[in-house]
Design a protein around this motif. Structure first.
Motif, PDB file in Angstrom:
ATOM      1  N   PRO A 178      41.538  41.235  35.229  1.00 20.14           N
ATOM      2  CA  PRO A 178      40.931  41.267  35.954  1.00 20.14           C
ATOM      3  C   PRO A 178      38.977  40.293  35.683  1.00 20.14           C
ATOM      4  O   PRO A 178      38.583  41.249  34.360  1.00 20.14           O
ATOM      5  CB  PRO A 178      39.913  42.220  36.902  1.00 20.14           C
ATOM      6  CG  PRO A 178      41.466  43.070  36.635  1.00 20.14           C
ATOM      7  CD  PRO A 178      41.891  43.029  35.423  1.00 20.14           C
ATOM      8  N   ARG A 179      38.299  39.319  36.308  1.00 16.67           N
ATOM      9  CA  ARG A 179      37.331  38.856  35.735  1.00 16.67           C
ATOM     10  C   ARG A 179      35.964  39.419  35.520  1.00 16.67           C
ATOM     11  O   ARG A 179      35.767  39.844  34.538  1.00 16.67           O
ATOM     12  CB  ARG A 179      36.860  37.651  36.420  1.00 16.67           C
ATOM     13  CG  ARG A 179      36.150  36.916  36.151  1.00 16.67           C
ATOM     14  CD  ARG A 179      36.151  35.215  36.439  1.00 16.67           C
ATOM     15  NE  ARG A 179      36.350  34.716  36.221  1.00 16.67           N
ATOM     16  CZ  ARG A 179      36.919  33.860  36.578  1.00 16.67           C
ATOM     17  NH1 ARG A 179      35.556  32.801  36.485  1.00 16.67           N
ATOM     18  NH2 ARG A 179      37.923  32.449  36.255  1.00 16.67           N
ATOM     19  N   VAL A 180      36.132  40.623  36.827  1.00 14.54           N
ATOM     20  CA  VAL A 180      34.690  41.713  36.323  1.00 14.54           C
ATOM     21  C   VAL A 180      35.325  42.725  34.488  1.00 14.54           C
ATOM     22  O   VAL A 180      33.900  42.832  34.814  1.00 14.54           O
ATOM     23  CB  VAL A 180      34.852  42.335  37.950  1.00 14.54           C
ATOM     24  CG1 VAL A 180      35.882  43.307  38.114  1.00 14.54           C
ATOM     25  CG2 VAL A 180      33.595  43.254  38.494  1.00 14.54           C
ATOM     26  N   ILE A 181      36.077  43.017  34.910  1.00 16.31           N
ATOM     27  CA  ILE A 181      36.696  43.959  33.669  1.00 16.31           C
ATOM     28  C   ILE A 181      36.094  42.997  32.399  1.00 16.31           C
ATOM     29  O   ILE A 181      35.453  43.374  31.345  1.00 16.31           O
ATOM     30  CB  ILE A 181      37.817  44.897  34.173  1.00 16.31           C
ATOM     31  CG1 ILE A 181      37.824  45.579  34.930  1.00 16.31           C
ATOM     32  CG2 ILE A 181      38.455  45.302  32.452  1.00 16.31           C
ATOM     33  CD1 ILE A 181      39.298  46.484  35.171  1.00 16.31           C
ATOM     34  N   VAL A 182      37.215  41.852  32.401  1.00 18.16           N
ATOM     35  CA  VAL A 182      36.443  41.301  31.508  1.00 18.16           C
ATOM     36  C   VAL A 182      34.678  41.015  31.386  1.00 18.16           C
ATOM     37  O   VAL A 182      34.434  41.263  30.175  1.00 18.16           O
ATOM     38  CB  VAL A 182      37.296  39.737  31.578  1.00 18.16           C
ATOM     39  CG1 VAL A 182      36.884  38.518  30.105  1.00 18.16           C
ATOM     40  CG2 VAL A 182      38.321  40.165  32.157  1.00 18.16           C
ATOM     41  N   TRP A 183      34.070  40.458  32.181  1.00 18.92           N
ATOM     42  CA  TRP A 183      32.744  40.537  32.481  1.00 18.92           C
ATOM     43  C   TRP A 183      32.184  41.333  31.419  1.00 18.92           C
ATOM     44  O   TRP A 183      30.774  41.771  30.572  1.00 18.92           O
ATOM     45  CB  TRP A 183      32.241  40.329  33.502  1.00 18.92           C
ATOM     46  CG  TRP A 183      32.064  38.758  33.478  1.00 18.92           C
ATOM     47  CD1 TRP A 183      33.254  37.801  34.117  1.00 18.92           C
ATOM     48  CD2 TRP A 183      31.320  38.146  32.175  1.00 18.92           C
ATOM     49  NE1 TRP A 183      32.834  36.436  33.868  1.00 18.92           N
ATOM     50  CE2 TRP A 183      31.376  36.503  33.076  1.00 18.92           C
ATOM     51  CE3 TRP A 183      30.434  38.154  31.722  1.00 18.92           C
ATOM     52  CZ2 TRP A 183      31.385  35.405  32.426  1.00 18.92           C
ATOM     53  CZ3 TRP A 183      29.360  36.270  31.370  1.00 18.92           C
ATOM     54  CH2 TRP A 183      30.313  35.335  31.391  1.00 18.92           C
ATOM     55  N   ALA A 184      32.445  42.960  32.238  1.00 20.16           N
ATOM     56  CA  ALA A 184      32.093  44.321  31.743  1.00 20.16           C
ATOM     57  C   ALA A 184      31.965  44.517  30.185  1.00 20.16           C
ATOM     58  O   ALA A 184      31.325  44.914  29.425  1.00 20.16           O
ATOM     59  CB  ALA A 184      32.853  45.348  32.379  1.00 20.16           C
ATOM     60  N   LEU A 185      33.397  43.837  30.060  1.00 22.57           N
ATOM     61  CA  LEU A 185      34.195  44.083  28.502  1.00 22.57           C
ATOM     62  C   LEU A 185      32.761  43.224  27.541  1.00 22.57           C
ATOM     63  O   LEU A 185      32.013  44.096  26.286  1.00 22.57           O
ATOM     64  CB  LEU A 185      35.136  43.658  28.116  1.00 22.57           C
ATOM     65  CG  LEU A 185      36.039  44.770  28.353  1.00 22.57           C
ATOM     66  CD1 LEU A 185      37.991  44.369  28.179  1.00 22.57           C
ATOM     67  CD2 LEU A 185      36.341  45.892  27.258  1.00 22.57           C
ATOM     68  N   LEU A 186      32.599  42.262  27.974  1.00 22.27           N
ATOM     69  CA  LEU A 186      31.835  40.715  26.847  1.00 22.27           C
ATOM     70  C   LEU A 186      30.177  41.615  27.515  1.00 22.27           C
ATOM     71  O   LEU A 186      29.386  41.348  26.175  1.00 22.27           O
ATOM     72  CB  LEU A 186      31.818  39.795  27.570  1.00 22.27           C
ATOM     73  CG  LEU A 186      33.151  39.559  27.694  1.00 22.27           C
ATOM     74  CD1 LEU A 186      32.917  37.560  28.383  1.00 22.27           C
ATOM     75  CD2 LEU A 186      33.972  38.688  25.893  1.00 22.27           C
ATOM     76  N   VAL A 187      29.272  42.083  28.144  1.00 16.44           N
ATOM     77  CA  VAL A 187      28.100  42.428  27.918  1.00 16.44           C
ATOM     78  C   VAL A 187      27.728  43.713  27.159  1.00 16.44           C
ATOM     79  O   VAL A 187      27.163  43.631  26.577  1.00 16.44           O
ATOM     80  CB  VAL A 187      28.130  42.988  29.530  1.00 16.44           C
ATOM     81  CG1 VAL A 187      26.735  43.401  29.582  1.00 16.44           C
ATOM     82  CG2 VAL A 187      27.874  41.728  30.388  1.00 16.44           C
TER      83      VAL A 187
END
Lengths: 215, 52
Positions: A178-187
């Motif tokens: 899910p995109r939100v998990i990808v963003w959490a990882l990237l941040v």
């Protein structure tokens, strides 16, 4: 510059915590224990970056005998060991409730442990040799050779049958997360990368100071 | 699956502890070296913050 980097890293870490605990949802299969991934995964990515920097700086040192390149390689190796240690420890803490074991001799875990020991050896080698130029030269050779283990770590989950899951983000065909998990990882990766850069700047400055004090 | 908050806190706590301890070690060593080289341009004045 270093000061700004330090404050940016603090802001990044706070943003990472917000993303990991407030924005990213509770994972359906693993529950909240999956939130450990927001520390574990960025740690290993930063460790890869740190060891890649050791590799490049070691080649530069061998080619030009530039003391600055040696300081960068030394500082980056130390930070790589720090972040690899953090990767192993957080992975182990995640593994106990998820796999039912703190550790298993799986190909990924074993290759990361070998990576950790190799760079620990790099730091020991530096400490064992009194003559700075010789220590730098030997360490640079090891810094180049040890980097060959990085692709082995990354592709171990494809080359052997492992308990460790294959990469969720850096995989052929793109991520299915899910995109939100990808963003959490990237941040969190950005935050850890800032911490790495801040520590690297301070450690290089310290090594320069130590060299001047010893001269 | 149970949430295992204890494991989550242990992982984040350990990461915070390790990073903080490494940062403190760098600061302490830098201060020691600066003190031993008083005339050096990198010797930090007392007014500077630790993040500098």
């Amino acid at each position: 510059m270093t000061r700004a980097l330090g404050w940016l890293a603090v802001v990044g870490l706070v943003a990472g915590l917000v993303m990991g605990f407030a924005v990213a949802p509770r994972e359906v299969t693993q529950g909240n224990v999956q939130r450990i991934m927001y520390v574990h995964v960025p740690s290993v990515w930063v460790a890869y970056v740190a060891f890649a920097v050791v590799f490049v700086a070691s080649i530069v040192y061998l080619a030009r005998r530039a003391e600055g390149a040696d300081h960068v390689a030394h500082a980056s190796a130390e930070l790589g060991v720090l972040f690899t240690g953090l990767t192993i420890a957080t992975g182990s803490i995640w593994g106990k409730p998820t796999w039912g074991a703190w550790w298993t001799w799986d190909a990924r875990l074993t290759s990361v442990a070998v990576l950790f020991v190799m760079y620990l050896g790099y730091l020991l080698l530096r400490g064992m040799i009194d003559e700075p130029e010789r220590a730098a030269r030997y360490a640079a050779v090891l810094g180049v050779v040890a980097a060959l283990n990085i692709p082995l770590v990354h592709f171990s989950v494809y080359w052997w049958r492992t308990l460790h899951q294959p990469p969720s983000l850096m995989k052929p065909g793109g991520s299915s997360m899910p995109r939100v998990i990808v963003w959490a990882l990237l941040v969190n990766f950005a935050a850890f990368a800032l911490v790495y850069l801040y520590f690297l700047a301070r450690r290089v400055r310290l090594l320069r100071l130590e060299a001047e004090a010893a001269a | 699956m149970p949430d295992n908050w204890g494991f989550v806190l242990a992982a984040y706590g350990l990461a915070a502890l390790v990073l903080f301890a490494y940062w403190r070690r760098l600061i302490r060593r830098e201060k020691e070296l600066s003190a031993s080289m008083p005339g050096h341009p990198m010797s930090a004045p007392a007014s500077r913050t630790s993040l500098e």
